[in-house]
Design an enzyme around this catalytic site. Structure first.
Site, PDB file in Angstrom:
ATOM      1  N   GLN A 126       0.837  -1.202   0.000  1.00  0.00           N
ATOM      2  CA  GLN A 126       0.000   0.000   0.000  1.00  0.00           C
ATOM      3  C   GLN A 126       0.867   1.244   0.000  1.00  0.00           C
ATOM      4  O   GLN A 126       1.558   1.522   0.988  1.00  0.00           O
ATOM      5  CB  GLN A 126      -0.900  -0.014   1.244  1.00  0.00           C
ATOM      6  N   GLY A 127       0.864   1.988  -1.073  1.00  0.00           N
ATOM      7  CA  GLY A 127       1.655   3.210  -1.163  1.00  0.00           C
ATOM      8  C   GLY A 127       0.782   4.434  -0.977  1.00  0.00           C
ATOM      9  O   GLY A 127       0.484   5.147  -1.942  1.00  0.00           O
TER      10      GLY A 127
ATOM     11  N   SER B 252       0.881   6.547   2.419  1.00  0.00           N
ATOM     12  CA  SER B 252       1.558   7.552   3.254  1.00  0.00           C
ATOM     13  C   SER B 252       2.802   8.108   2.580  1.00  0.00           C
ATOM     14  O   SER B 252       3.481   7.419   1.822  1.00  0.00           O
ATOM     15  CB  SER B 252       1.976   6.928   4.590  1.00  0.00           C
TER      16      SER B 252
ATOM     17  N   SER C 169       4.562  -1.030   3.863  1.00  0.00           N
ATOM     18  CA  SER C 169       4.814  -2.382   4.369  1.00  0.00           C
ATOM     19  C   SER C 169       4.979  -3.357   3.210  1.00  0.00           C
ATOM     20  O   SER C 169       4.221  -3.299   2.239  1.00  0.00           O
ATOM     21  CB  SER C 169       3.660  -2.861   5.247  1.00  0.00           C
TER      22      SER C 169
ATOM     23  N   GLU D 274     -10.398  -1.584   6.267  1.00  0.00           N
ATOM     24  CA  GLU D 274      -9.310  -1.756   7.219  1.00  0.00           C
ATOM     25  C   GLU D 274      -9.813  -1.700   8.652  1.00  0.00           C
ATOM     26  O   GLU D 274      -9.279  -2.353   9.536  1.00  0.00           O
ATOM     27  CB  GLU D 274      -8.288  -0.648   6.974  1.00  0.00           C
TER      28      GLU D 274
HETATM   29  C1  LIG Z   1       3.760  -0.597  11.362  1.00  0.00           C
HETATM   30  C2  LIG Z   1       3.213   0.392  10.394  1.00  0.00           C
HETATM   31  C3  LIG Z   1       2.880  -0.015   9.139  1.00  0.00           C
HETATM   32  C4  LIG Z   1       2.403   0.896   8.195  1.00  0.00           C
HETATM   33  N1  LIG Z   1       2.133   0.464   6.939  1.00  0.00           N
HETATM   34  C5  LIG Z   1       1.749   1.358   5.993  1.00  0.00           C
HETATM   35  C6  LIG Z   1       1.571   0.944   4.654  1.00  0.00           C
HETATM   36  O1  LIG Z   1       1.740  -0.216   4.310  1.00  0.00           O
HETATM   37  N2  LIG Z   1       1.219   1.863   3.735  1.00  0.00           N
HETATM   38  C7  LIG Z   1       1.008   3.169   4.066  1.00  0.00           C
HETATM   39  O2  LIG Z   1       0.654   3.938   3.189  1.00  0.00           O
HETATM   40  N3  LIG Z   1       1.184   3.609   5.344  1.00  0.00           N
HETATM   41  C8  LIG Z   1       1.566   2.724   6.308  1.00  0.00           C
HETATM   42  N4  LIG Z   1       1.789   3.165   7.601  1.00  0.00           N
HETATM   43  C9  LIG Z   1       1.671   4.582   7.879  1.00  0.00           C
HETATM   44  C10 LIG Z   1       0.556   4.968   8.814  1.00  0.00           C
HETATM   45  O3  LIG Z   1      -0.669   4.938   8.164  1.00  0.00           O
HETATM   46  C11 LIG Z   1       0.900   6.360   9.356  1.00  0.00           C
HETATM   47  O4  LIG Z   1       2.057   6.235  10.155  1.00  0.00           O
HETATM   48  C12 LIG Z   1      -0.202   6.956  10.184  1.00  0.00           C
HETATM   49  O5  LIG Z   1      -1.329   7.243   9.414  1.00  0.00           O
HETATM   50  C13 LIG Z   1       0.254   8.224  10.905  1.00  0.00           C
HETATM   51  O6  LIG Z   1       0.866   9.133  10.030  1.00  0.00           O
HETATM   52  P1  LIG Z   1       2.297   9.737  10.403  1.00  0.00           P
HETATM   53  O7  LIG Z   1       3.191   8.604  10.704  1.00  0.00           O
HETATM   54  O8  LIG Z   1       2.710  10.677   9.367  1.00  0.00           O
HETATM   55  O9  LIG Z   1       2.075  10.513  11.755  1.00  0.00           O
HETATM   56  P2  LIG Z   1       1.559  12.018  11.886  1.00  0.00           P
HETATM   57  O10 LIG Z   1       0.323  12.196  11.099  1.00  0.00           O
HETATM   58  O11 LIG Z   1       2.688  12.951  11.676  1.00  0.00           O
HETATM   59  O12 LIG Z   1       1.164  12.028  13.422  1.00  0.00           O
HETATM   60  C14 LIG Z   1       2.086  12.359  14.485  1.00  0.00           C
HETATM   61  C15 LIG Z   1       1.286  12.564  15.758  1.00  0.00           C
HETATM   62  O13 LIG Z   1       0.383  13.645  15.574  1.00  0.00           O
HETATM   63  C16 LIG Z   1      -0.942  13.243  15.824  1.00  0.00           C
HETATM   64  N5  LIG Z   1      -1.863  13.925  14.907  1.00  0.00           N
HETATM   65  C17 LIG Z   1      -1.746  14.095  13.573  1.00  0.00           C
HETATM   66  N6  LIG Z   1      -2.828  14.707  13.070  1.00  0.00           N
HETATM   67  C18 LIG Z   1      -3.654  14.926  14.106  1.00  0.00           C
HETATM   68  C19 LIG Z   1      -4.942  15.511  14.230  1.00  0.00           C
HETATM   69  N7  LIG Z   1      -5.633  15.998  13.192  1.00  0.00           N
HETATM   70  N8  LIG Z   1      -5.490  15.540  15.464  1.00  0.00           N
HETATM   71  C20 LIG Z   1      -4.820  15.062  16.529  1.00  0.00           C
HETATM   72  N9  LIG Z   1      -3.616  14.495  16.486  1.00  0.00           N
HETATM   73  C21 LIG Z   1      -3.044  14.439  15.279  1.00  0.00           C
HETATM   74  C22 LIG Z   1      -0.953  11.750  15.597  1.00  0.00           C
HETATM   75  O14 LIG Z   1      -1.982  11.111  16.324  1.00  0.00           O
HETATM   76  C23 LIG Z   1       0.419  11.350  16.088  1.00  0.00           C
HETATM   77  O15 LIG Z   1       0.393  11.161  17.475  1.00  0.00           O
HETATM   78  C24 LIG Z   1       2.250   2.252   8.550  1.00  0.00           C
HETATM   79  C25 LIG Z   1       2.575   2.651   9.840  1.00  0.00           C
HETATM   80  C26 LIG Z   1       3.056   1.750  10.778  1.00  0.00           C
HETATM   81  C27 LIG Z   1       3.419   2.219  12.146  1.00  0.00           C
END
Ligand SMILES: Cc1cc2nc3c(=O)[nH]c(=O)nc-3n(C[C@H](O)[C@H](O)[C@H](O)COP(=O)(O)OP(=O)(O)OC[C@H]3O[C@@H](n4cnc5c(N)ncnc54)[C@H](O)[C@@H]3O)c2cc1C
Lengths: 395, 320
Positions: free
Chosen positions: A128-129, A131, A163, A246
């Protein structure tokens, strides 16, 4: 309300159970976490076995090669495979639970015919691409750019946390096709063959110490327009189909595993002579109760899906409660383990490693697939009707 | 499997909800507060006429009963509704609402009896059975300042003499009592979320409704989540008691009571927090939800009690 299974459902369970009993002895031992070739072999091998027995794509419609099972049968499938300790969906997760279901709903007949069988038979692994470094919770802010050139899109940009990118054959890719409109309106959903020239995958090590996800750089990668699912700039809506999937049954298997982990912890406390400790009993008793309650909620969500065809925000309620519980279970476990919590490997004859790894797993669960904070926003806005988050960007 | 309210269950839910909203407005309930007679006996008979006390005697199952009791909890309807319901058909007048039956728990830290001033009968569970006591046989001392002013309480002094045995399966009664109290608690939790959500939409600070602030939004989302998880547990336990689920009944009922107690206590306190200074006033109802939560949590076993019960039910494969 009636939680008893119908005769047909019970029959489904019995058939499945005896099939599992007959084939599980032939399943090889699970390979180590870093042997990717063997892991692929193992995960897709299991998928092939499911396919041959008619259990692949359990909840997919029959006309697309699935079994067309009801949501309840799907639940039974997850329960039975977990109880029999059958292999987990593993790297087929995206294909079976995200990309595949999206294709079923949104793709053209040609696309379905070309891509769905490979997922069901375990031939193709998907990733899944979605993020990007600048677009996580705010997924719609994604910037990976696709420019139309004749019957191709030329795509450049960066994805992250992808992933299984390093083993996948296809990627469900979200790209920006219009930057001049509100951010949700300029996104397109593409099928990216992972052997296309211009893709650079740089595996990222997770805090578990393993490789599970990767950064994916795209440099003028050419993707046929025929690989577009849905209309140009309608990709946000297409992607939302996937996300609501999901948050439905995706965590059932692992919740059942958590129940096992919780019982295990009680056993462990007993062996340490701590099961008489009031505090330990109360904490573990309470978590065990919450797990039962979450199992009940799961059944309610399943019945809602049966009745209405939708999972709704009930999936967010589940994910929020479940991931919070995982954190607390992990904390109770680590305190109980005391010095043994310093090791991810079992210490002596005590099976402590599972609990240490389980604690780490909890930390991932409250981030992946929509963070805890995002789930709370969803519940507050969709179920309680509270004001929406302010829009800080021009989108 | 169909974990979904049937049409009959939904009709009952709506019927009891509109009855409670129509006949037990919170403003009116609160007027009788701090008296020893918080129960309006005419209304008590109306509850009987709605069929609440005799519900299960009349052939309704536990699933219908939890749906009804949730609504009574949501409206903070005062009085020992569960104990009176449990003794319908066993104690004279319980079904008809001419009796007010209250529950005496003598195995607790302190023997504190609620609603003694208006009770006509007292129910007590004893080793292997249940019995009826005459309130007059108890040495009662009124408590001046009850926690929940809609749940007036009396201290019971000295030894309690045995009463007359009540026919019927005491274990089943106790399980049903625990379950229905859990259902009331889910209602209390739900009522607290609704009140606080409405306030968060209307109260403005810094130029916007406080419900636009994430800190507030997230509290409300947590309240909702705990309530909905607890509701699932209560419904599931009702199915188990009705034989409409394969789950172990004792375990399911403990899970229900524990989850409901936790949801109501959390919802109660958080509802006060969301109301700010108004939440700490007498006038605003937020406090009443928390107080009822405490009072019902300490009836048929607290969150703690049922957590310990759960621990007993975990299969510890020693040496495994
Ligand atoms: C193990 C794992 C597997 C993954 N696999 C995939 C994958 O296969 N494909 C893919 O596309 N993505 C994948 N992801 C990505 C995942 O979907 C994102 O990490 C997640 O959506 C959070 O985005 P971010 O990491 O940019 O955090 P951010 O959005 O930067 O968040 C950082 C912090 O800010 C908080 N925050 C952000 N926005 C808000 C808001 N509006 N209100 C309150 N708090 C907020 C969050 O809760 C968090 O605590 C994976 C992540 C993990 C950990």
């Amino acid at each position: 309300m009636d939680l008893r299974y119908t005769e047909a459902e019970q029959e489904f369970r019995h058939e499945l159970r005896s099939w599992l009993q007959s084939v599980l002895p032939d399943v090889p031992a699970e390979p180590g976490p870093n042997d990717w070739a063997a892991r692929r072999e193992y995960d897709t091998g299991w998928q092939k076995m499911l396919y041959e027995a008619g259990y692949a794509g359990i909840n997919w419609p029959r006309e697309y090669g699935g079994r067309g099972a009801t949501p309840t049968e799907h639940l039974i499938f997850l329960e039975e495979t977990e109880q029999a300790k059958a292999p987990y969906v593993g790297m087929n997760f995206v294909g079976l639970l995200h990309a595949g279901p999206t294709l079923v709903v949104e793709a053209s007949d040609e696309q379905k015919a070309a891509r769905l069988p490979g997922i069901l038979k375990g031939d193709d692994v998907w990733c899944q691409g979605f993020s990007e470094p600048g677009a996580g919770s705010d997924l719609a802010a994604l910037g990976c750019k696709a420019v139309r050139d004749g019957d191709q899109y030329v795509v450049s940009g960066q994805k992250i946390w992808t992933s299984f990118a390093h083993v996948a054959d296809y990627c469900e890719l979200l790209v920006r096709t219009d930057s001049d409109v509100a951010k949700h309106r300029g996104i397109t959903w593409l099928i990216l063959p992972m052997d296309s020239p211009g893709i650079d995958i740089r595996p990222l090590r997770t805090m578990e110490g393993q490789i599970e996800f990767a950064e994916m750089y795209l440099d003028e990668v050419r993707i046929p327009v025929d690989n577009r699912v849905g209309d140009e700039n309608d990709g946000w809506r297409v992607a939302m189909t996937t996300l609501s999937f999901e948050r439905g049954t995706a965590f059932v298997s692992e919740m059942l595993q958590t129940m096992e982990l919780c019982r295990d912890l009680a056993t462990f406390a007993e062996r340490l002579g701590r099961w008489d400790d009031h505090g330990v009993r109360r904490d573990i008793g309470r978590i065990a109760a919450e797990l039962d309650a979450l199992w009940a909620l799961t059944k309610r969500n399943i019945s809602e899906a049966t009745r209405t065809g939708l999972v709704g925000a009930g999936g967010s309620v589940f994910k929020l409660a479940y991931t919070d519980l995982r954190h607390r279970l992990g904390e109770v476990a680590l305190h109980l383990l005391d010095r043994a919590s310093l090791s991810q490997d079992d210490i002596g004859d005590l099976a402590t490693g599972d609990h240490v790894q389980g604690r780490i797993h909890g930390l991932k669960m409250s981030i992946a697939a929509g963070t805890t904070q995002v789930q709370k926003n969803i519940i507050a806005e969709r179920l309680l009707g509270l004001p929406k988050e302010p829009k800080w960007t021009s989108g | 499997m169909d974990f979904w309210l049937s049409d009959d269950e939904r009709d009952l839910q709506e019927g009891i909800r509109s009855f409670v909203e129509g006949r037990f407005p919170l403003e009116e309930i609160a007027e009788r507060e701090e008296t020893e007679a918080v129960i309006d006996l005419d209304r008590w008979r109306e509850i009987a006429e709605m069929g609440v006390f005799s519900l299960r005697v009349d052939g309704f199952d536990n699933r219908s009963a939890v749906v009804a009791f949730e609504e009574l909890g949501r409206g903070l309807v005062p009085g020992p509704i569960v104990a009176t319901h449990l003794t319908a058909g066993l104690i004279d007048g319980a079904s008809e609402g001419s009796a007010v039956v209250t529950l005496l728990e003598t195995d607790a830290t302190a023997t504190v009896l609620d609603h003694a001033g208006q009770a006509t009968d007292v129910l007590r569970f004893v080793e292997g059975g249940a019995e009826r006591l005459d309130p007059g046989s108890l040495s009662l001392a009124a408590i001046d300042r009850p926690l929940d002013t809609l749940t007036p309480v009396w201290r019971v002094d000295g030894d309690v003499e045995s009463g007359t045995e009540i026919a019927g399966d005491a274990d089943a009664m106790r399980l049903a009592g625990t379950l229905l109290t859990a259902a009331q608690l889910v209602g209390v939790a739900a009522g607290a979320v609704e009140l606080a959500t409405a306030y968060a939409k209307e109260r403005e600070q810094f130029g916007r409704p406080i419900g636009a602030f994430q800190a507030v939004k997230h509290l409300l989302a947590e309240m909702y989540t705990k309530t909905d998880v607890a509701r699932s547990a209560v419904y599931a336990a009702a199915c188990a008691l009705d034989g409409a689920a394969d789950d172990d009944v004792d375990r399911a009922v403990s899970v229900a009571k524990l989850m409901a107690g936790e949801a109501a206590l959390f919802g109660g306190k958080t509802g006060i927090q969301v109301h700010g200074g108004m939440g700490f006033t007498w006038e605003v109802h937020a406090q009443r939800f928390w107080k009822r939560a405490v009072s019902l949590d300490a009836t048929f076993g607290t969150v703690d009690h049922h957590s310990m019960r759960m621990a007993e039910m975990i299969d510890v494969r020693s040496g495994a």
